[in-house]
Design a protein around this motif. Structure first.
Motif, PDB file in Angstrom:
ATOM      1  N   TYR A   1       0.848  -1.204   0.000  1.00  0.00           N
ATOM      2  CA  TYR A   1       0.000   0.000   0.000  1.00  0.00           C
ATOM      3  C   TYR A   1       0.885   1.256   0.000  1.00  0.00           C
ATOM      4  CZ  TYR A   1      -3.915   2.930   1.765  1.00  0.00           C
ATOM      5  OH  TYR A   1      -4.884   3.881   1.954  1.00  0.00           O
TER       6      TYR A   1
ATOM      7  N   ASP B   1      -1.934  -1.720  14.823  1.00  0.00           N
ATOM      8  CA  ASP B   1      -1.564  -2.444  13.598  1.00  0.00           C
ATOM      9  C   ASP B   1      -0.768  -3.666  14.052  1.00  0.00           C
ATOM     10  OD1 ASP B   1      -1.439  -1.197  10.405  1.00  0.00           O
ATOM     11  OD2 ASP B   1      -0.356  -3.060  10.838  1.00  0.00           O
TER      12      ASP B   1
ATOM     13  N   ARG C   1      -7.201   7.534   1.035  1.00  0.00           N
ATOM     14  CA  ARG C   1      -6.548   8.441   1.988  1.00  0.00           C
ATOM     15  C   ARG C   1      -7.311   9.770   2.082  1.00  0.00           C
ATOM     16  NH1 ARG C   1      -3.747   6.590   5.792  1.00  0.00           N
ATOM     17  NH2 ARG C   1      -3.167   8.749   6.154  1.00  0.00           N
TER      18      ARG C   1
ATOM     19  N   GLY D   1      -5.530  -0.759  11.978  1.00  0.00           N
ATOM     20  CA  GLY D   1      -5.002  -0.950  10.626  1.00  0.00           C
ATOM     21  C   GLY D   1      -4.422   0.364  10.146  1.00  0.00           C
TER      22      GLY D   1
END
Ligand SMILES: C[S@@+](CC[C@H](N)C(=O)[O-])C[C@H]1O[C@@H](n2cnc3c(N)ncnc32)[C@H](O)[C@@H]1O
Length: 285
Positions: A40, A124, A75, A98
């Motif tokens: 990502y 995370d 985002r 996350g």
């Protein structure tokens, strides 16, 4: 960080299921297999990725060329959501599960730009994200920022850890941005979300985005096959109806569950940006 896993192993620190100030030396970062946080990061133009991540990222782009722009749309959606929650909704506490590798407009930056006293807990399970925890912990003096190294499949551990920094007597916004696709049916993601929300008071919010199986379906199916072959974390993309199930018992705010780029876009360009994700924000009554 490109390509040099060994150096990272030597200098990475580890914080486990407790605020990041308690440190010990780290577990290795596996650079041989692609991991979603780094793939990502590659799509977003970051530098915290290795050859295996870039190879998986490129194969995914070949299957679904819009994936980098879709990640950017996600985002932008996240930043709009946090501005709404800290602004109009008046939320002062955030649980961002996350988290991802830090990039522009992280949750605490946006929230504390609206209200400096905001408290943010990040969660995370990726060691590279953990290694960046210090960068995440640059809170405003009035607010708080914490990081918990935990797995989303352990909601009780997350709630226990978050309770050290957040006041569960007051509303909390749970953010699950582009993470639930890594929880397959066998993990019962609906029960996990319900347990997270169940521990929070009325006036709390659930905000999520989820890669879609029914937007650009052909490309998304091809990309899912690539990622499931090349990436450590497997993916399950879901339809709009399936994503709607995560909001059971909650009240969706306007405009409801929509494509991420269509959730209160600030500009026409944002609204037109490709985004193969369903997105929504809901309030616990
Ligand atoms: C696609 S990234 C999304 C990052 C960020 N939320 C965003 O939307 O920009 C997914 C993140 O979820 C994390 N993740 C995946 N499975 C997880 C799990 N079971 N527990 C905790 N984190 C997980 C990954 O490490 C990665 O940082």
């Amino acid at each position: 960080m490109r390509g040099n896993g060994l150096r990272w192993r030597q200098c990475t620190r580890r914080w486990e299921r407790k605020p990041v100030m308690a440190a010990e030396w780290s577990t290795p970062i596996d650079t041989n297999v692609a991991h979603v946080a780094r793939v990502y990061d590659y799509w977003l133009g970051g530098k915290d990725n290795f050859a295996a991540d870039r190879a998986a990222g490129d194969h995914a782009i070949a299957a679904f060329p819009d994936i980098p722009r879709s990640a950017q749309s996600n985002r932008a959606y996240q930043a709009r959501v946090v501005r709404f929650l800290a602004g109009d909704a008046g939320v002062r506490q955030f649980l961002d599960i996350g988290t991802g590798i830090p990039t522009a407009n992280h949750t605490h930056q946006v929230a504390q730009s609206v209200a400096p006293e905001c408290r943010v807990v990040y969660v995370d399970n990726d060691p590279v994200v953990l290694a960046h925890a210090r960068a995440l912990l640059t809170s405003s003096p009035e607010g708080t920022t914490r990081y918990i190294d935990a797995d989303a499949r352990q909601p009780a551990v997350i709630l226990d850890g978050a309770a050290q920094a957040l006041d569960f007597g007051r509303p909390v916004a749970v953010m699950l941005m582009a993470i639930l696709q890594h929880l397959a049916g066998e993990h019962d993601p609906y029960a996990i979300v319900a347990e997270l929300m169940g521990g929070l008071p009325s006036g709390s919010y659930l905000a999520l985005s989820h890669p879609a199986s029914d937007i650009d379906a052909e490309g998304m199916i091809k990309m899912a096959a690539v990622l499931n072959r090349m990436m450590a974390e497997k993916v399950t993309f879901r339809s709009r109806d399936e994503v709607a199930g995560f909001f059971t018992g909650l009240e969706l705010v306007e405009p409801g569950l929509v494509q991420a780029s269509k959730w209160r876009p600030d500009t026409e360009a944002e609204a037109a940006s490709p985004a193969a994700l369903w997105a929504g924000v809901a309030r616990k009554g």
